[in-house]
Design an enzyme around this catalytic site. Structure first.
Site, PDB file in Angstrom:
ATOM      1  N   ASP A 219       0.830  -1.207   0.000  1.00 34.63           N
ATOM      2  CA  ASP A 219       0.000   0.000   0.000  1.00 34.63           C
ATOM      3  C   ASP A 219       0.869   1.265   0.000  1.00 34.63           C
ATOM      4  O   ASP A 219       1.821   1.367   0.780  1.00 34.63           O
ATOM      5  CB  ASP A 219      -0.869  -0.030   1.270  1.00 34.63           C
ATOM      6  CG  ASP A 219      -1.891   1.095   1.307  1.00 34.63           C
ATOM      7  OD1 ASP A 219      -2.829   1.062   0.509  1.00 34.63           O
ATOM      8  OD2 ASP A 219      -1.738   2.009   2.151  1.00 34.63           O
ATOM      9  N   GLU A 283       1.737  -0.428  -4.916  1.00 33.21           N
ATOM     10  CA  GLU A 283       0.655   0.493  -5.275  1.00 33.21           C
ATOM     11  C   GLU A 283       1.252   1.894  -5.409  1.00 33.21           C
ATOM     12  O   GLU A 283       1.667   2.488  -4.414  1.00 33.21           O
ATOM     13  CB  GLU A 283      -0.440   0.509  -4.208  1.00 33.21           C
ATOM     14  CG  GLU A 283      -1.634   1.345  -4.675  1.00 33.21           C
ATOM     15  CD  GLU A 283      -2.249   2.250  -3.634  1.00 33.21           C
ATOM     16  OE1 GLU A 283      -3.400   2.660  -3.818  1.00 33.21           O
ATOM     17  OE2 GLU A 283      -1.579   2.595  -2.625  1.00 33.21           O
TER      18      GLU A 283
HETATM   19  C1  NOJ Z   1      -4.402   3.160  -0.753  1.00 33.39           C
HETATM   20  C2  NOJ Z   1      -5.577   2.287  -0.484  1.00 33.39           C
HETATM   21  O1  NOJ Z   1      -5.922   1.585  -1.658  1.00 33.39           O
HETATM   22  C3  NOJ Z   1      -6.674   3.173   0.023  1.00 33.39           C
HETATM   23  O2  NOJ Z   1      -7.901   2.501   0.084  1.00 33.39           O
HETATM   24  C4  NOJ Z   1      -6.250   3.696   1.365  1.00 33.39           C
HETATM   25  O3  NOJ Z   1      -7.229   4.589   1.842  1.00 33.39           O
HETATM   26  C5  NOJ Z   1      -4.910   4.412   1.281  1.00 33.39           C
HETATM   27  N1  NOJ Z   1      -3.930   3.702   0.484  1.00 33.39           N
HETATM   28  C6  NOJ Z   1      -4.326   4.598   2.646  1.00 33.39           C
HETATM   29  O4  NOJ Z   1      -3.883   3.378   3.169  1.00 33.39           O
END
Ligand code: NOJ
Length: 546
Positions: A219, A283
């Protein structure tokens, strides 16, 4: 895995003939599950791990190779699990660690792999570490997070913005310092420049790998390292106040995306690589050229950074054609591509492009070169569900209401059947259900013309034809609404021709072959000779004659 039993980690490259030397994550299809919304088994209106286990049969039937499960760790759920209080546990709302072990074992028996969401950048403000860190300025845990004195005028230390609106800094009244949160104030950022933080967080990866998970989706990985001197982000010259998300007012090149992050990712990768056949996915929302360094020096970074172009770009053949070409051209040597049409943070594909084009989009996702990630519910054409203000759950929508940023619409429960709880719950669903009486798995499962059947056919074709999974990609010149490319491996060649518009169109050329899969199933098996005629909203994958 064609029903093959046993631990998938012992058998790299099952599923595609002749692909033994290629890791599963290159030829496999990933299916994202948002666990709150997949299957509730205890009637509390929130999905759970046992529910996912109960639906593995469906995933195996659909033909996907792996499921990435969004977070299920203990959490106050301010950001629905992305605010973690224990990285090594399971929130009771989702079940227990035993349930998790049972899920992984049951997945592996079916040849399915399990990818976790790993959240290194921040914790919940309720995490015991943060509770300790905020006790006093000289607490040994203080430096696990990022603290700064107020600016001389008492204001925030710099101009960094929270992704969910407002400053990324919140004053801790008791100790008189600000702490950094790239997301919500309830999600303080960890200080990865502190080696003890890194050691502890790398242990988290080991913990789950030891439990048998097949990979992690990392993430917000570009946020993990920030500018050490906390310099301001520069203004974004392209920002249009009033039209754009205020988060885009600055180029976030100092609050994240720092060169040192690649060293951290390389260390995450080394931990991952200590286990066979695991995958590390990053991500990263960033301009496409800024994604490429995330493959790491000599490929020692992420196996792939998520490529969100199909989510962000206008649905226009020329734009998408140019984006695919550019992406392919920019990939570093050995860098494996990937494509994503939807996720829990962005509006659903069927709402963005409409039902007819959702079929074309499925063909695009499942025939491009690179690992496809499919978002749960997109395979049946679930749409964004309008959420009345009193039912809003998402903190982003609560912070910045009415701007279309809220993520609840794309997170509504999976629509399994037409029964009152959509087959998702016996209780009151945590978010409203969509048009489940019309759009559901049961209604589409045996209907040859359904979107679900189209996904299944495309996934099966991709699995059977290395040309479509591992094969090369070559663009084909096309005009107007038509997007076309070739996929080839060994002697096998496929032409993919997609009409991204509603009017009939034509791909010129001397083509010869047979339609393997069409978005309009009445065309399956039809011979192609000469130019390829496409009805409005039609896409075809043509097996070319040698
Ligand atoms: C990316 C995640 O996909 C999202 O849902 C989240 O709110 C943020 N990162 C913070 O962790």
């Amino acid at each position: 895995m064609d029903g093959a039993g046993g631990d998938p980690q012992e058998s790299a490259g099952t599923g595609v003939q002749g692909s033994g030397e290629h890791p599963w994550w290159k030829h496999g299809v990933i299916y994202q599950i948002y666990p709150r919304s997949y299957q509730d088994t205890d009637g509390d209106g929130v999905g759970d791990l046992r529910g996912i286990e109960a639906r593995l049969e469906y995933l195996a039937w659909l033909g996907v190779d792996a499921t990435w499960i969004s977070p299920f760790y203990p959490s106050p759920m301010v950001d629905f699990g992305y605010d973690v209080t224990d990285h090594r546990g399971v929130d009771p709302r989702f079940g227990t660690l035993d349930d998790f072990d049972a899920l992984v074992a049951a997945a592996h028996v079916r040849g399915l792999r399990v990818i976790l969401d790993y959240i290194p950048n921040h914790t919940s403000d309720q995490h015991p570490w943060f509770a300790e860190a905020r006790r006093t300025r000289d607490d040994p845990r203080r430096d696990w997070y990022i603290w700064r004195d107020p600016a001389p005028d008492g204001g925030v230390p710099n101009n960094w913005q929270s992704a969910f609106g407002g400053s990324a800094w919140t004053l801790d009244e008791a100790t008189g310092q600000y702490y950094l949160h790239s997301f919500l104030r309830e999600q303080p950022d960890l200080n990865w420049r502190n080696p003890r933080v890194e050691a502890e967080m790398l242990e988290v990866i080991r913990f789950w790998m030891e439990r048998g998970v097949d990979g992690v989706r990392v993430d917000a990985v570009q946020k993990v390292i920030k500018d050490e001197a906390l310099r301001d982000d520069p203004p974004n010259p392209d920002y249009r106040p009033g039209d754009d998300d205020p988060y885009d007012a600055y180029l976030r090149i100092l609050s994240g995306d720092r060169p040192e992050v690649h060293d951290v990712i390389a260390r995450m990768r080394r931990v991952t690589d200590a286990y066979p056949n695991r995958v590390l996915i990053g991500e990263i929302y960033n301009a496409i050229e800024r994604l490429m360094p995330y493959y790491g020096r000599d490929g020692g970074g992420c196996h792939f950074p998520y490529n969100f172009q199909l989510i962000k770009l206008p649905w226009d053949a020329r734009t998408i054609d140019a984006a695919i070409r550019r992406y392919e051209a920019l990939l570093p040597s050995g860098g494996w591509p990937n494509w994503v049409l939807g996720n829990h943070d962005r509006h659903r594909i069927a709402s963005r492009v409409g039902s007819a084009q959702a079929r074309v989009a499925a063909m695009l996702l499942l025939t491009l070169r690179g690992t496809p990630t499919l978002y749960y519910g997109d395979e049946i054409g679930m749409r964004d569900v309008p959420i009345p203000p009193e039912l809003v759950q998402d903190p982003w929508e609560k912070n910045l209401p009415g701007q279309g940023l809220g993520r609840d619409p794309e997170r509504t429960p999976m629509q399994w059947d037409a029964s009152p709880g959509a087959g998702f719950t016996m209780g009151e669903p945590w978010l409203p259900l969509g048009d489940f009486a019309r759009t559901n798995v049961e209604a589409q499962r045996d209907a040859p013309a359904s979107l679900l059947s189209l996904h299944r056919r495309l996934i099966a074709l991709r699995r059977a034809e290395p040309a479509l999974s591992l094969g090369g990609w070559t663009p084909v010149e096309a005009e107007g609404d038509v997007l076309a490319y070739l996929r080839a491996e060994g002697g096998a060649r496929f032409l993919v021709a997609l009409n991204l518009g509603p009017a009939p169109a034509r791909l010129a050329g001397e083509w010869s072959g047979e339609i393997a899969v069409s978005t309009h199933p009445d065309a399956d098996g039809r011979a192609v000779s000469g130019a390829v005629g496409l009805r409005g909203d039609e896409g075809v994958a043509v097996r070319l004659r040698a």
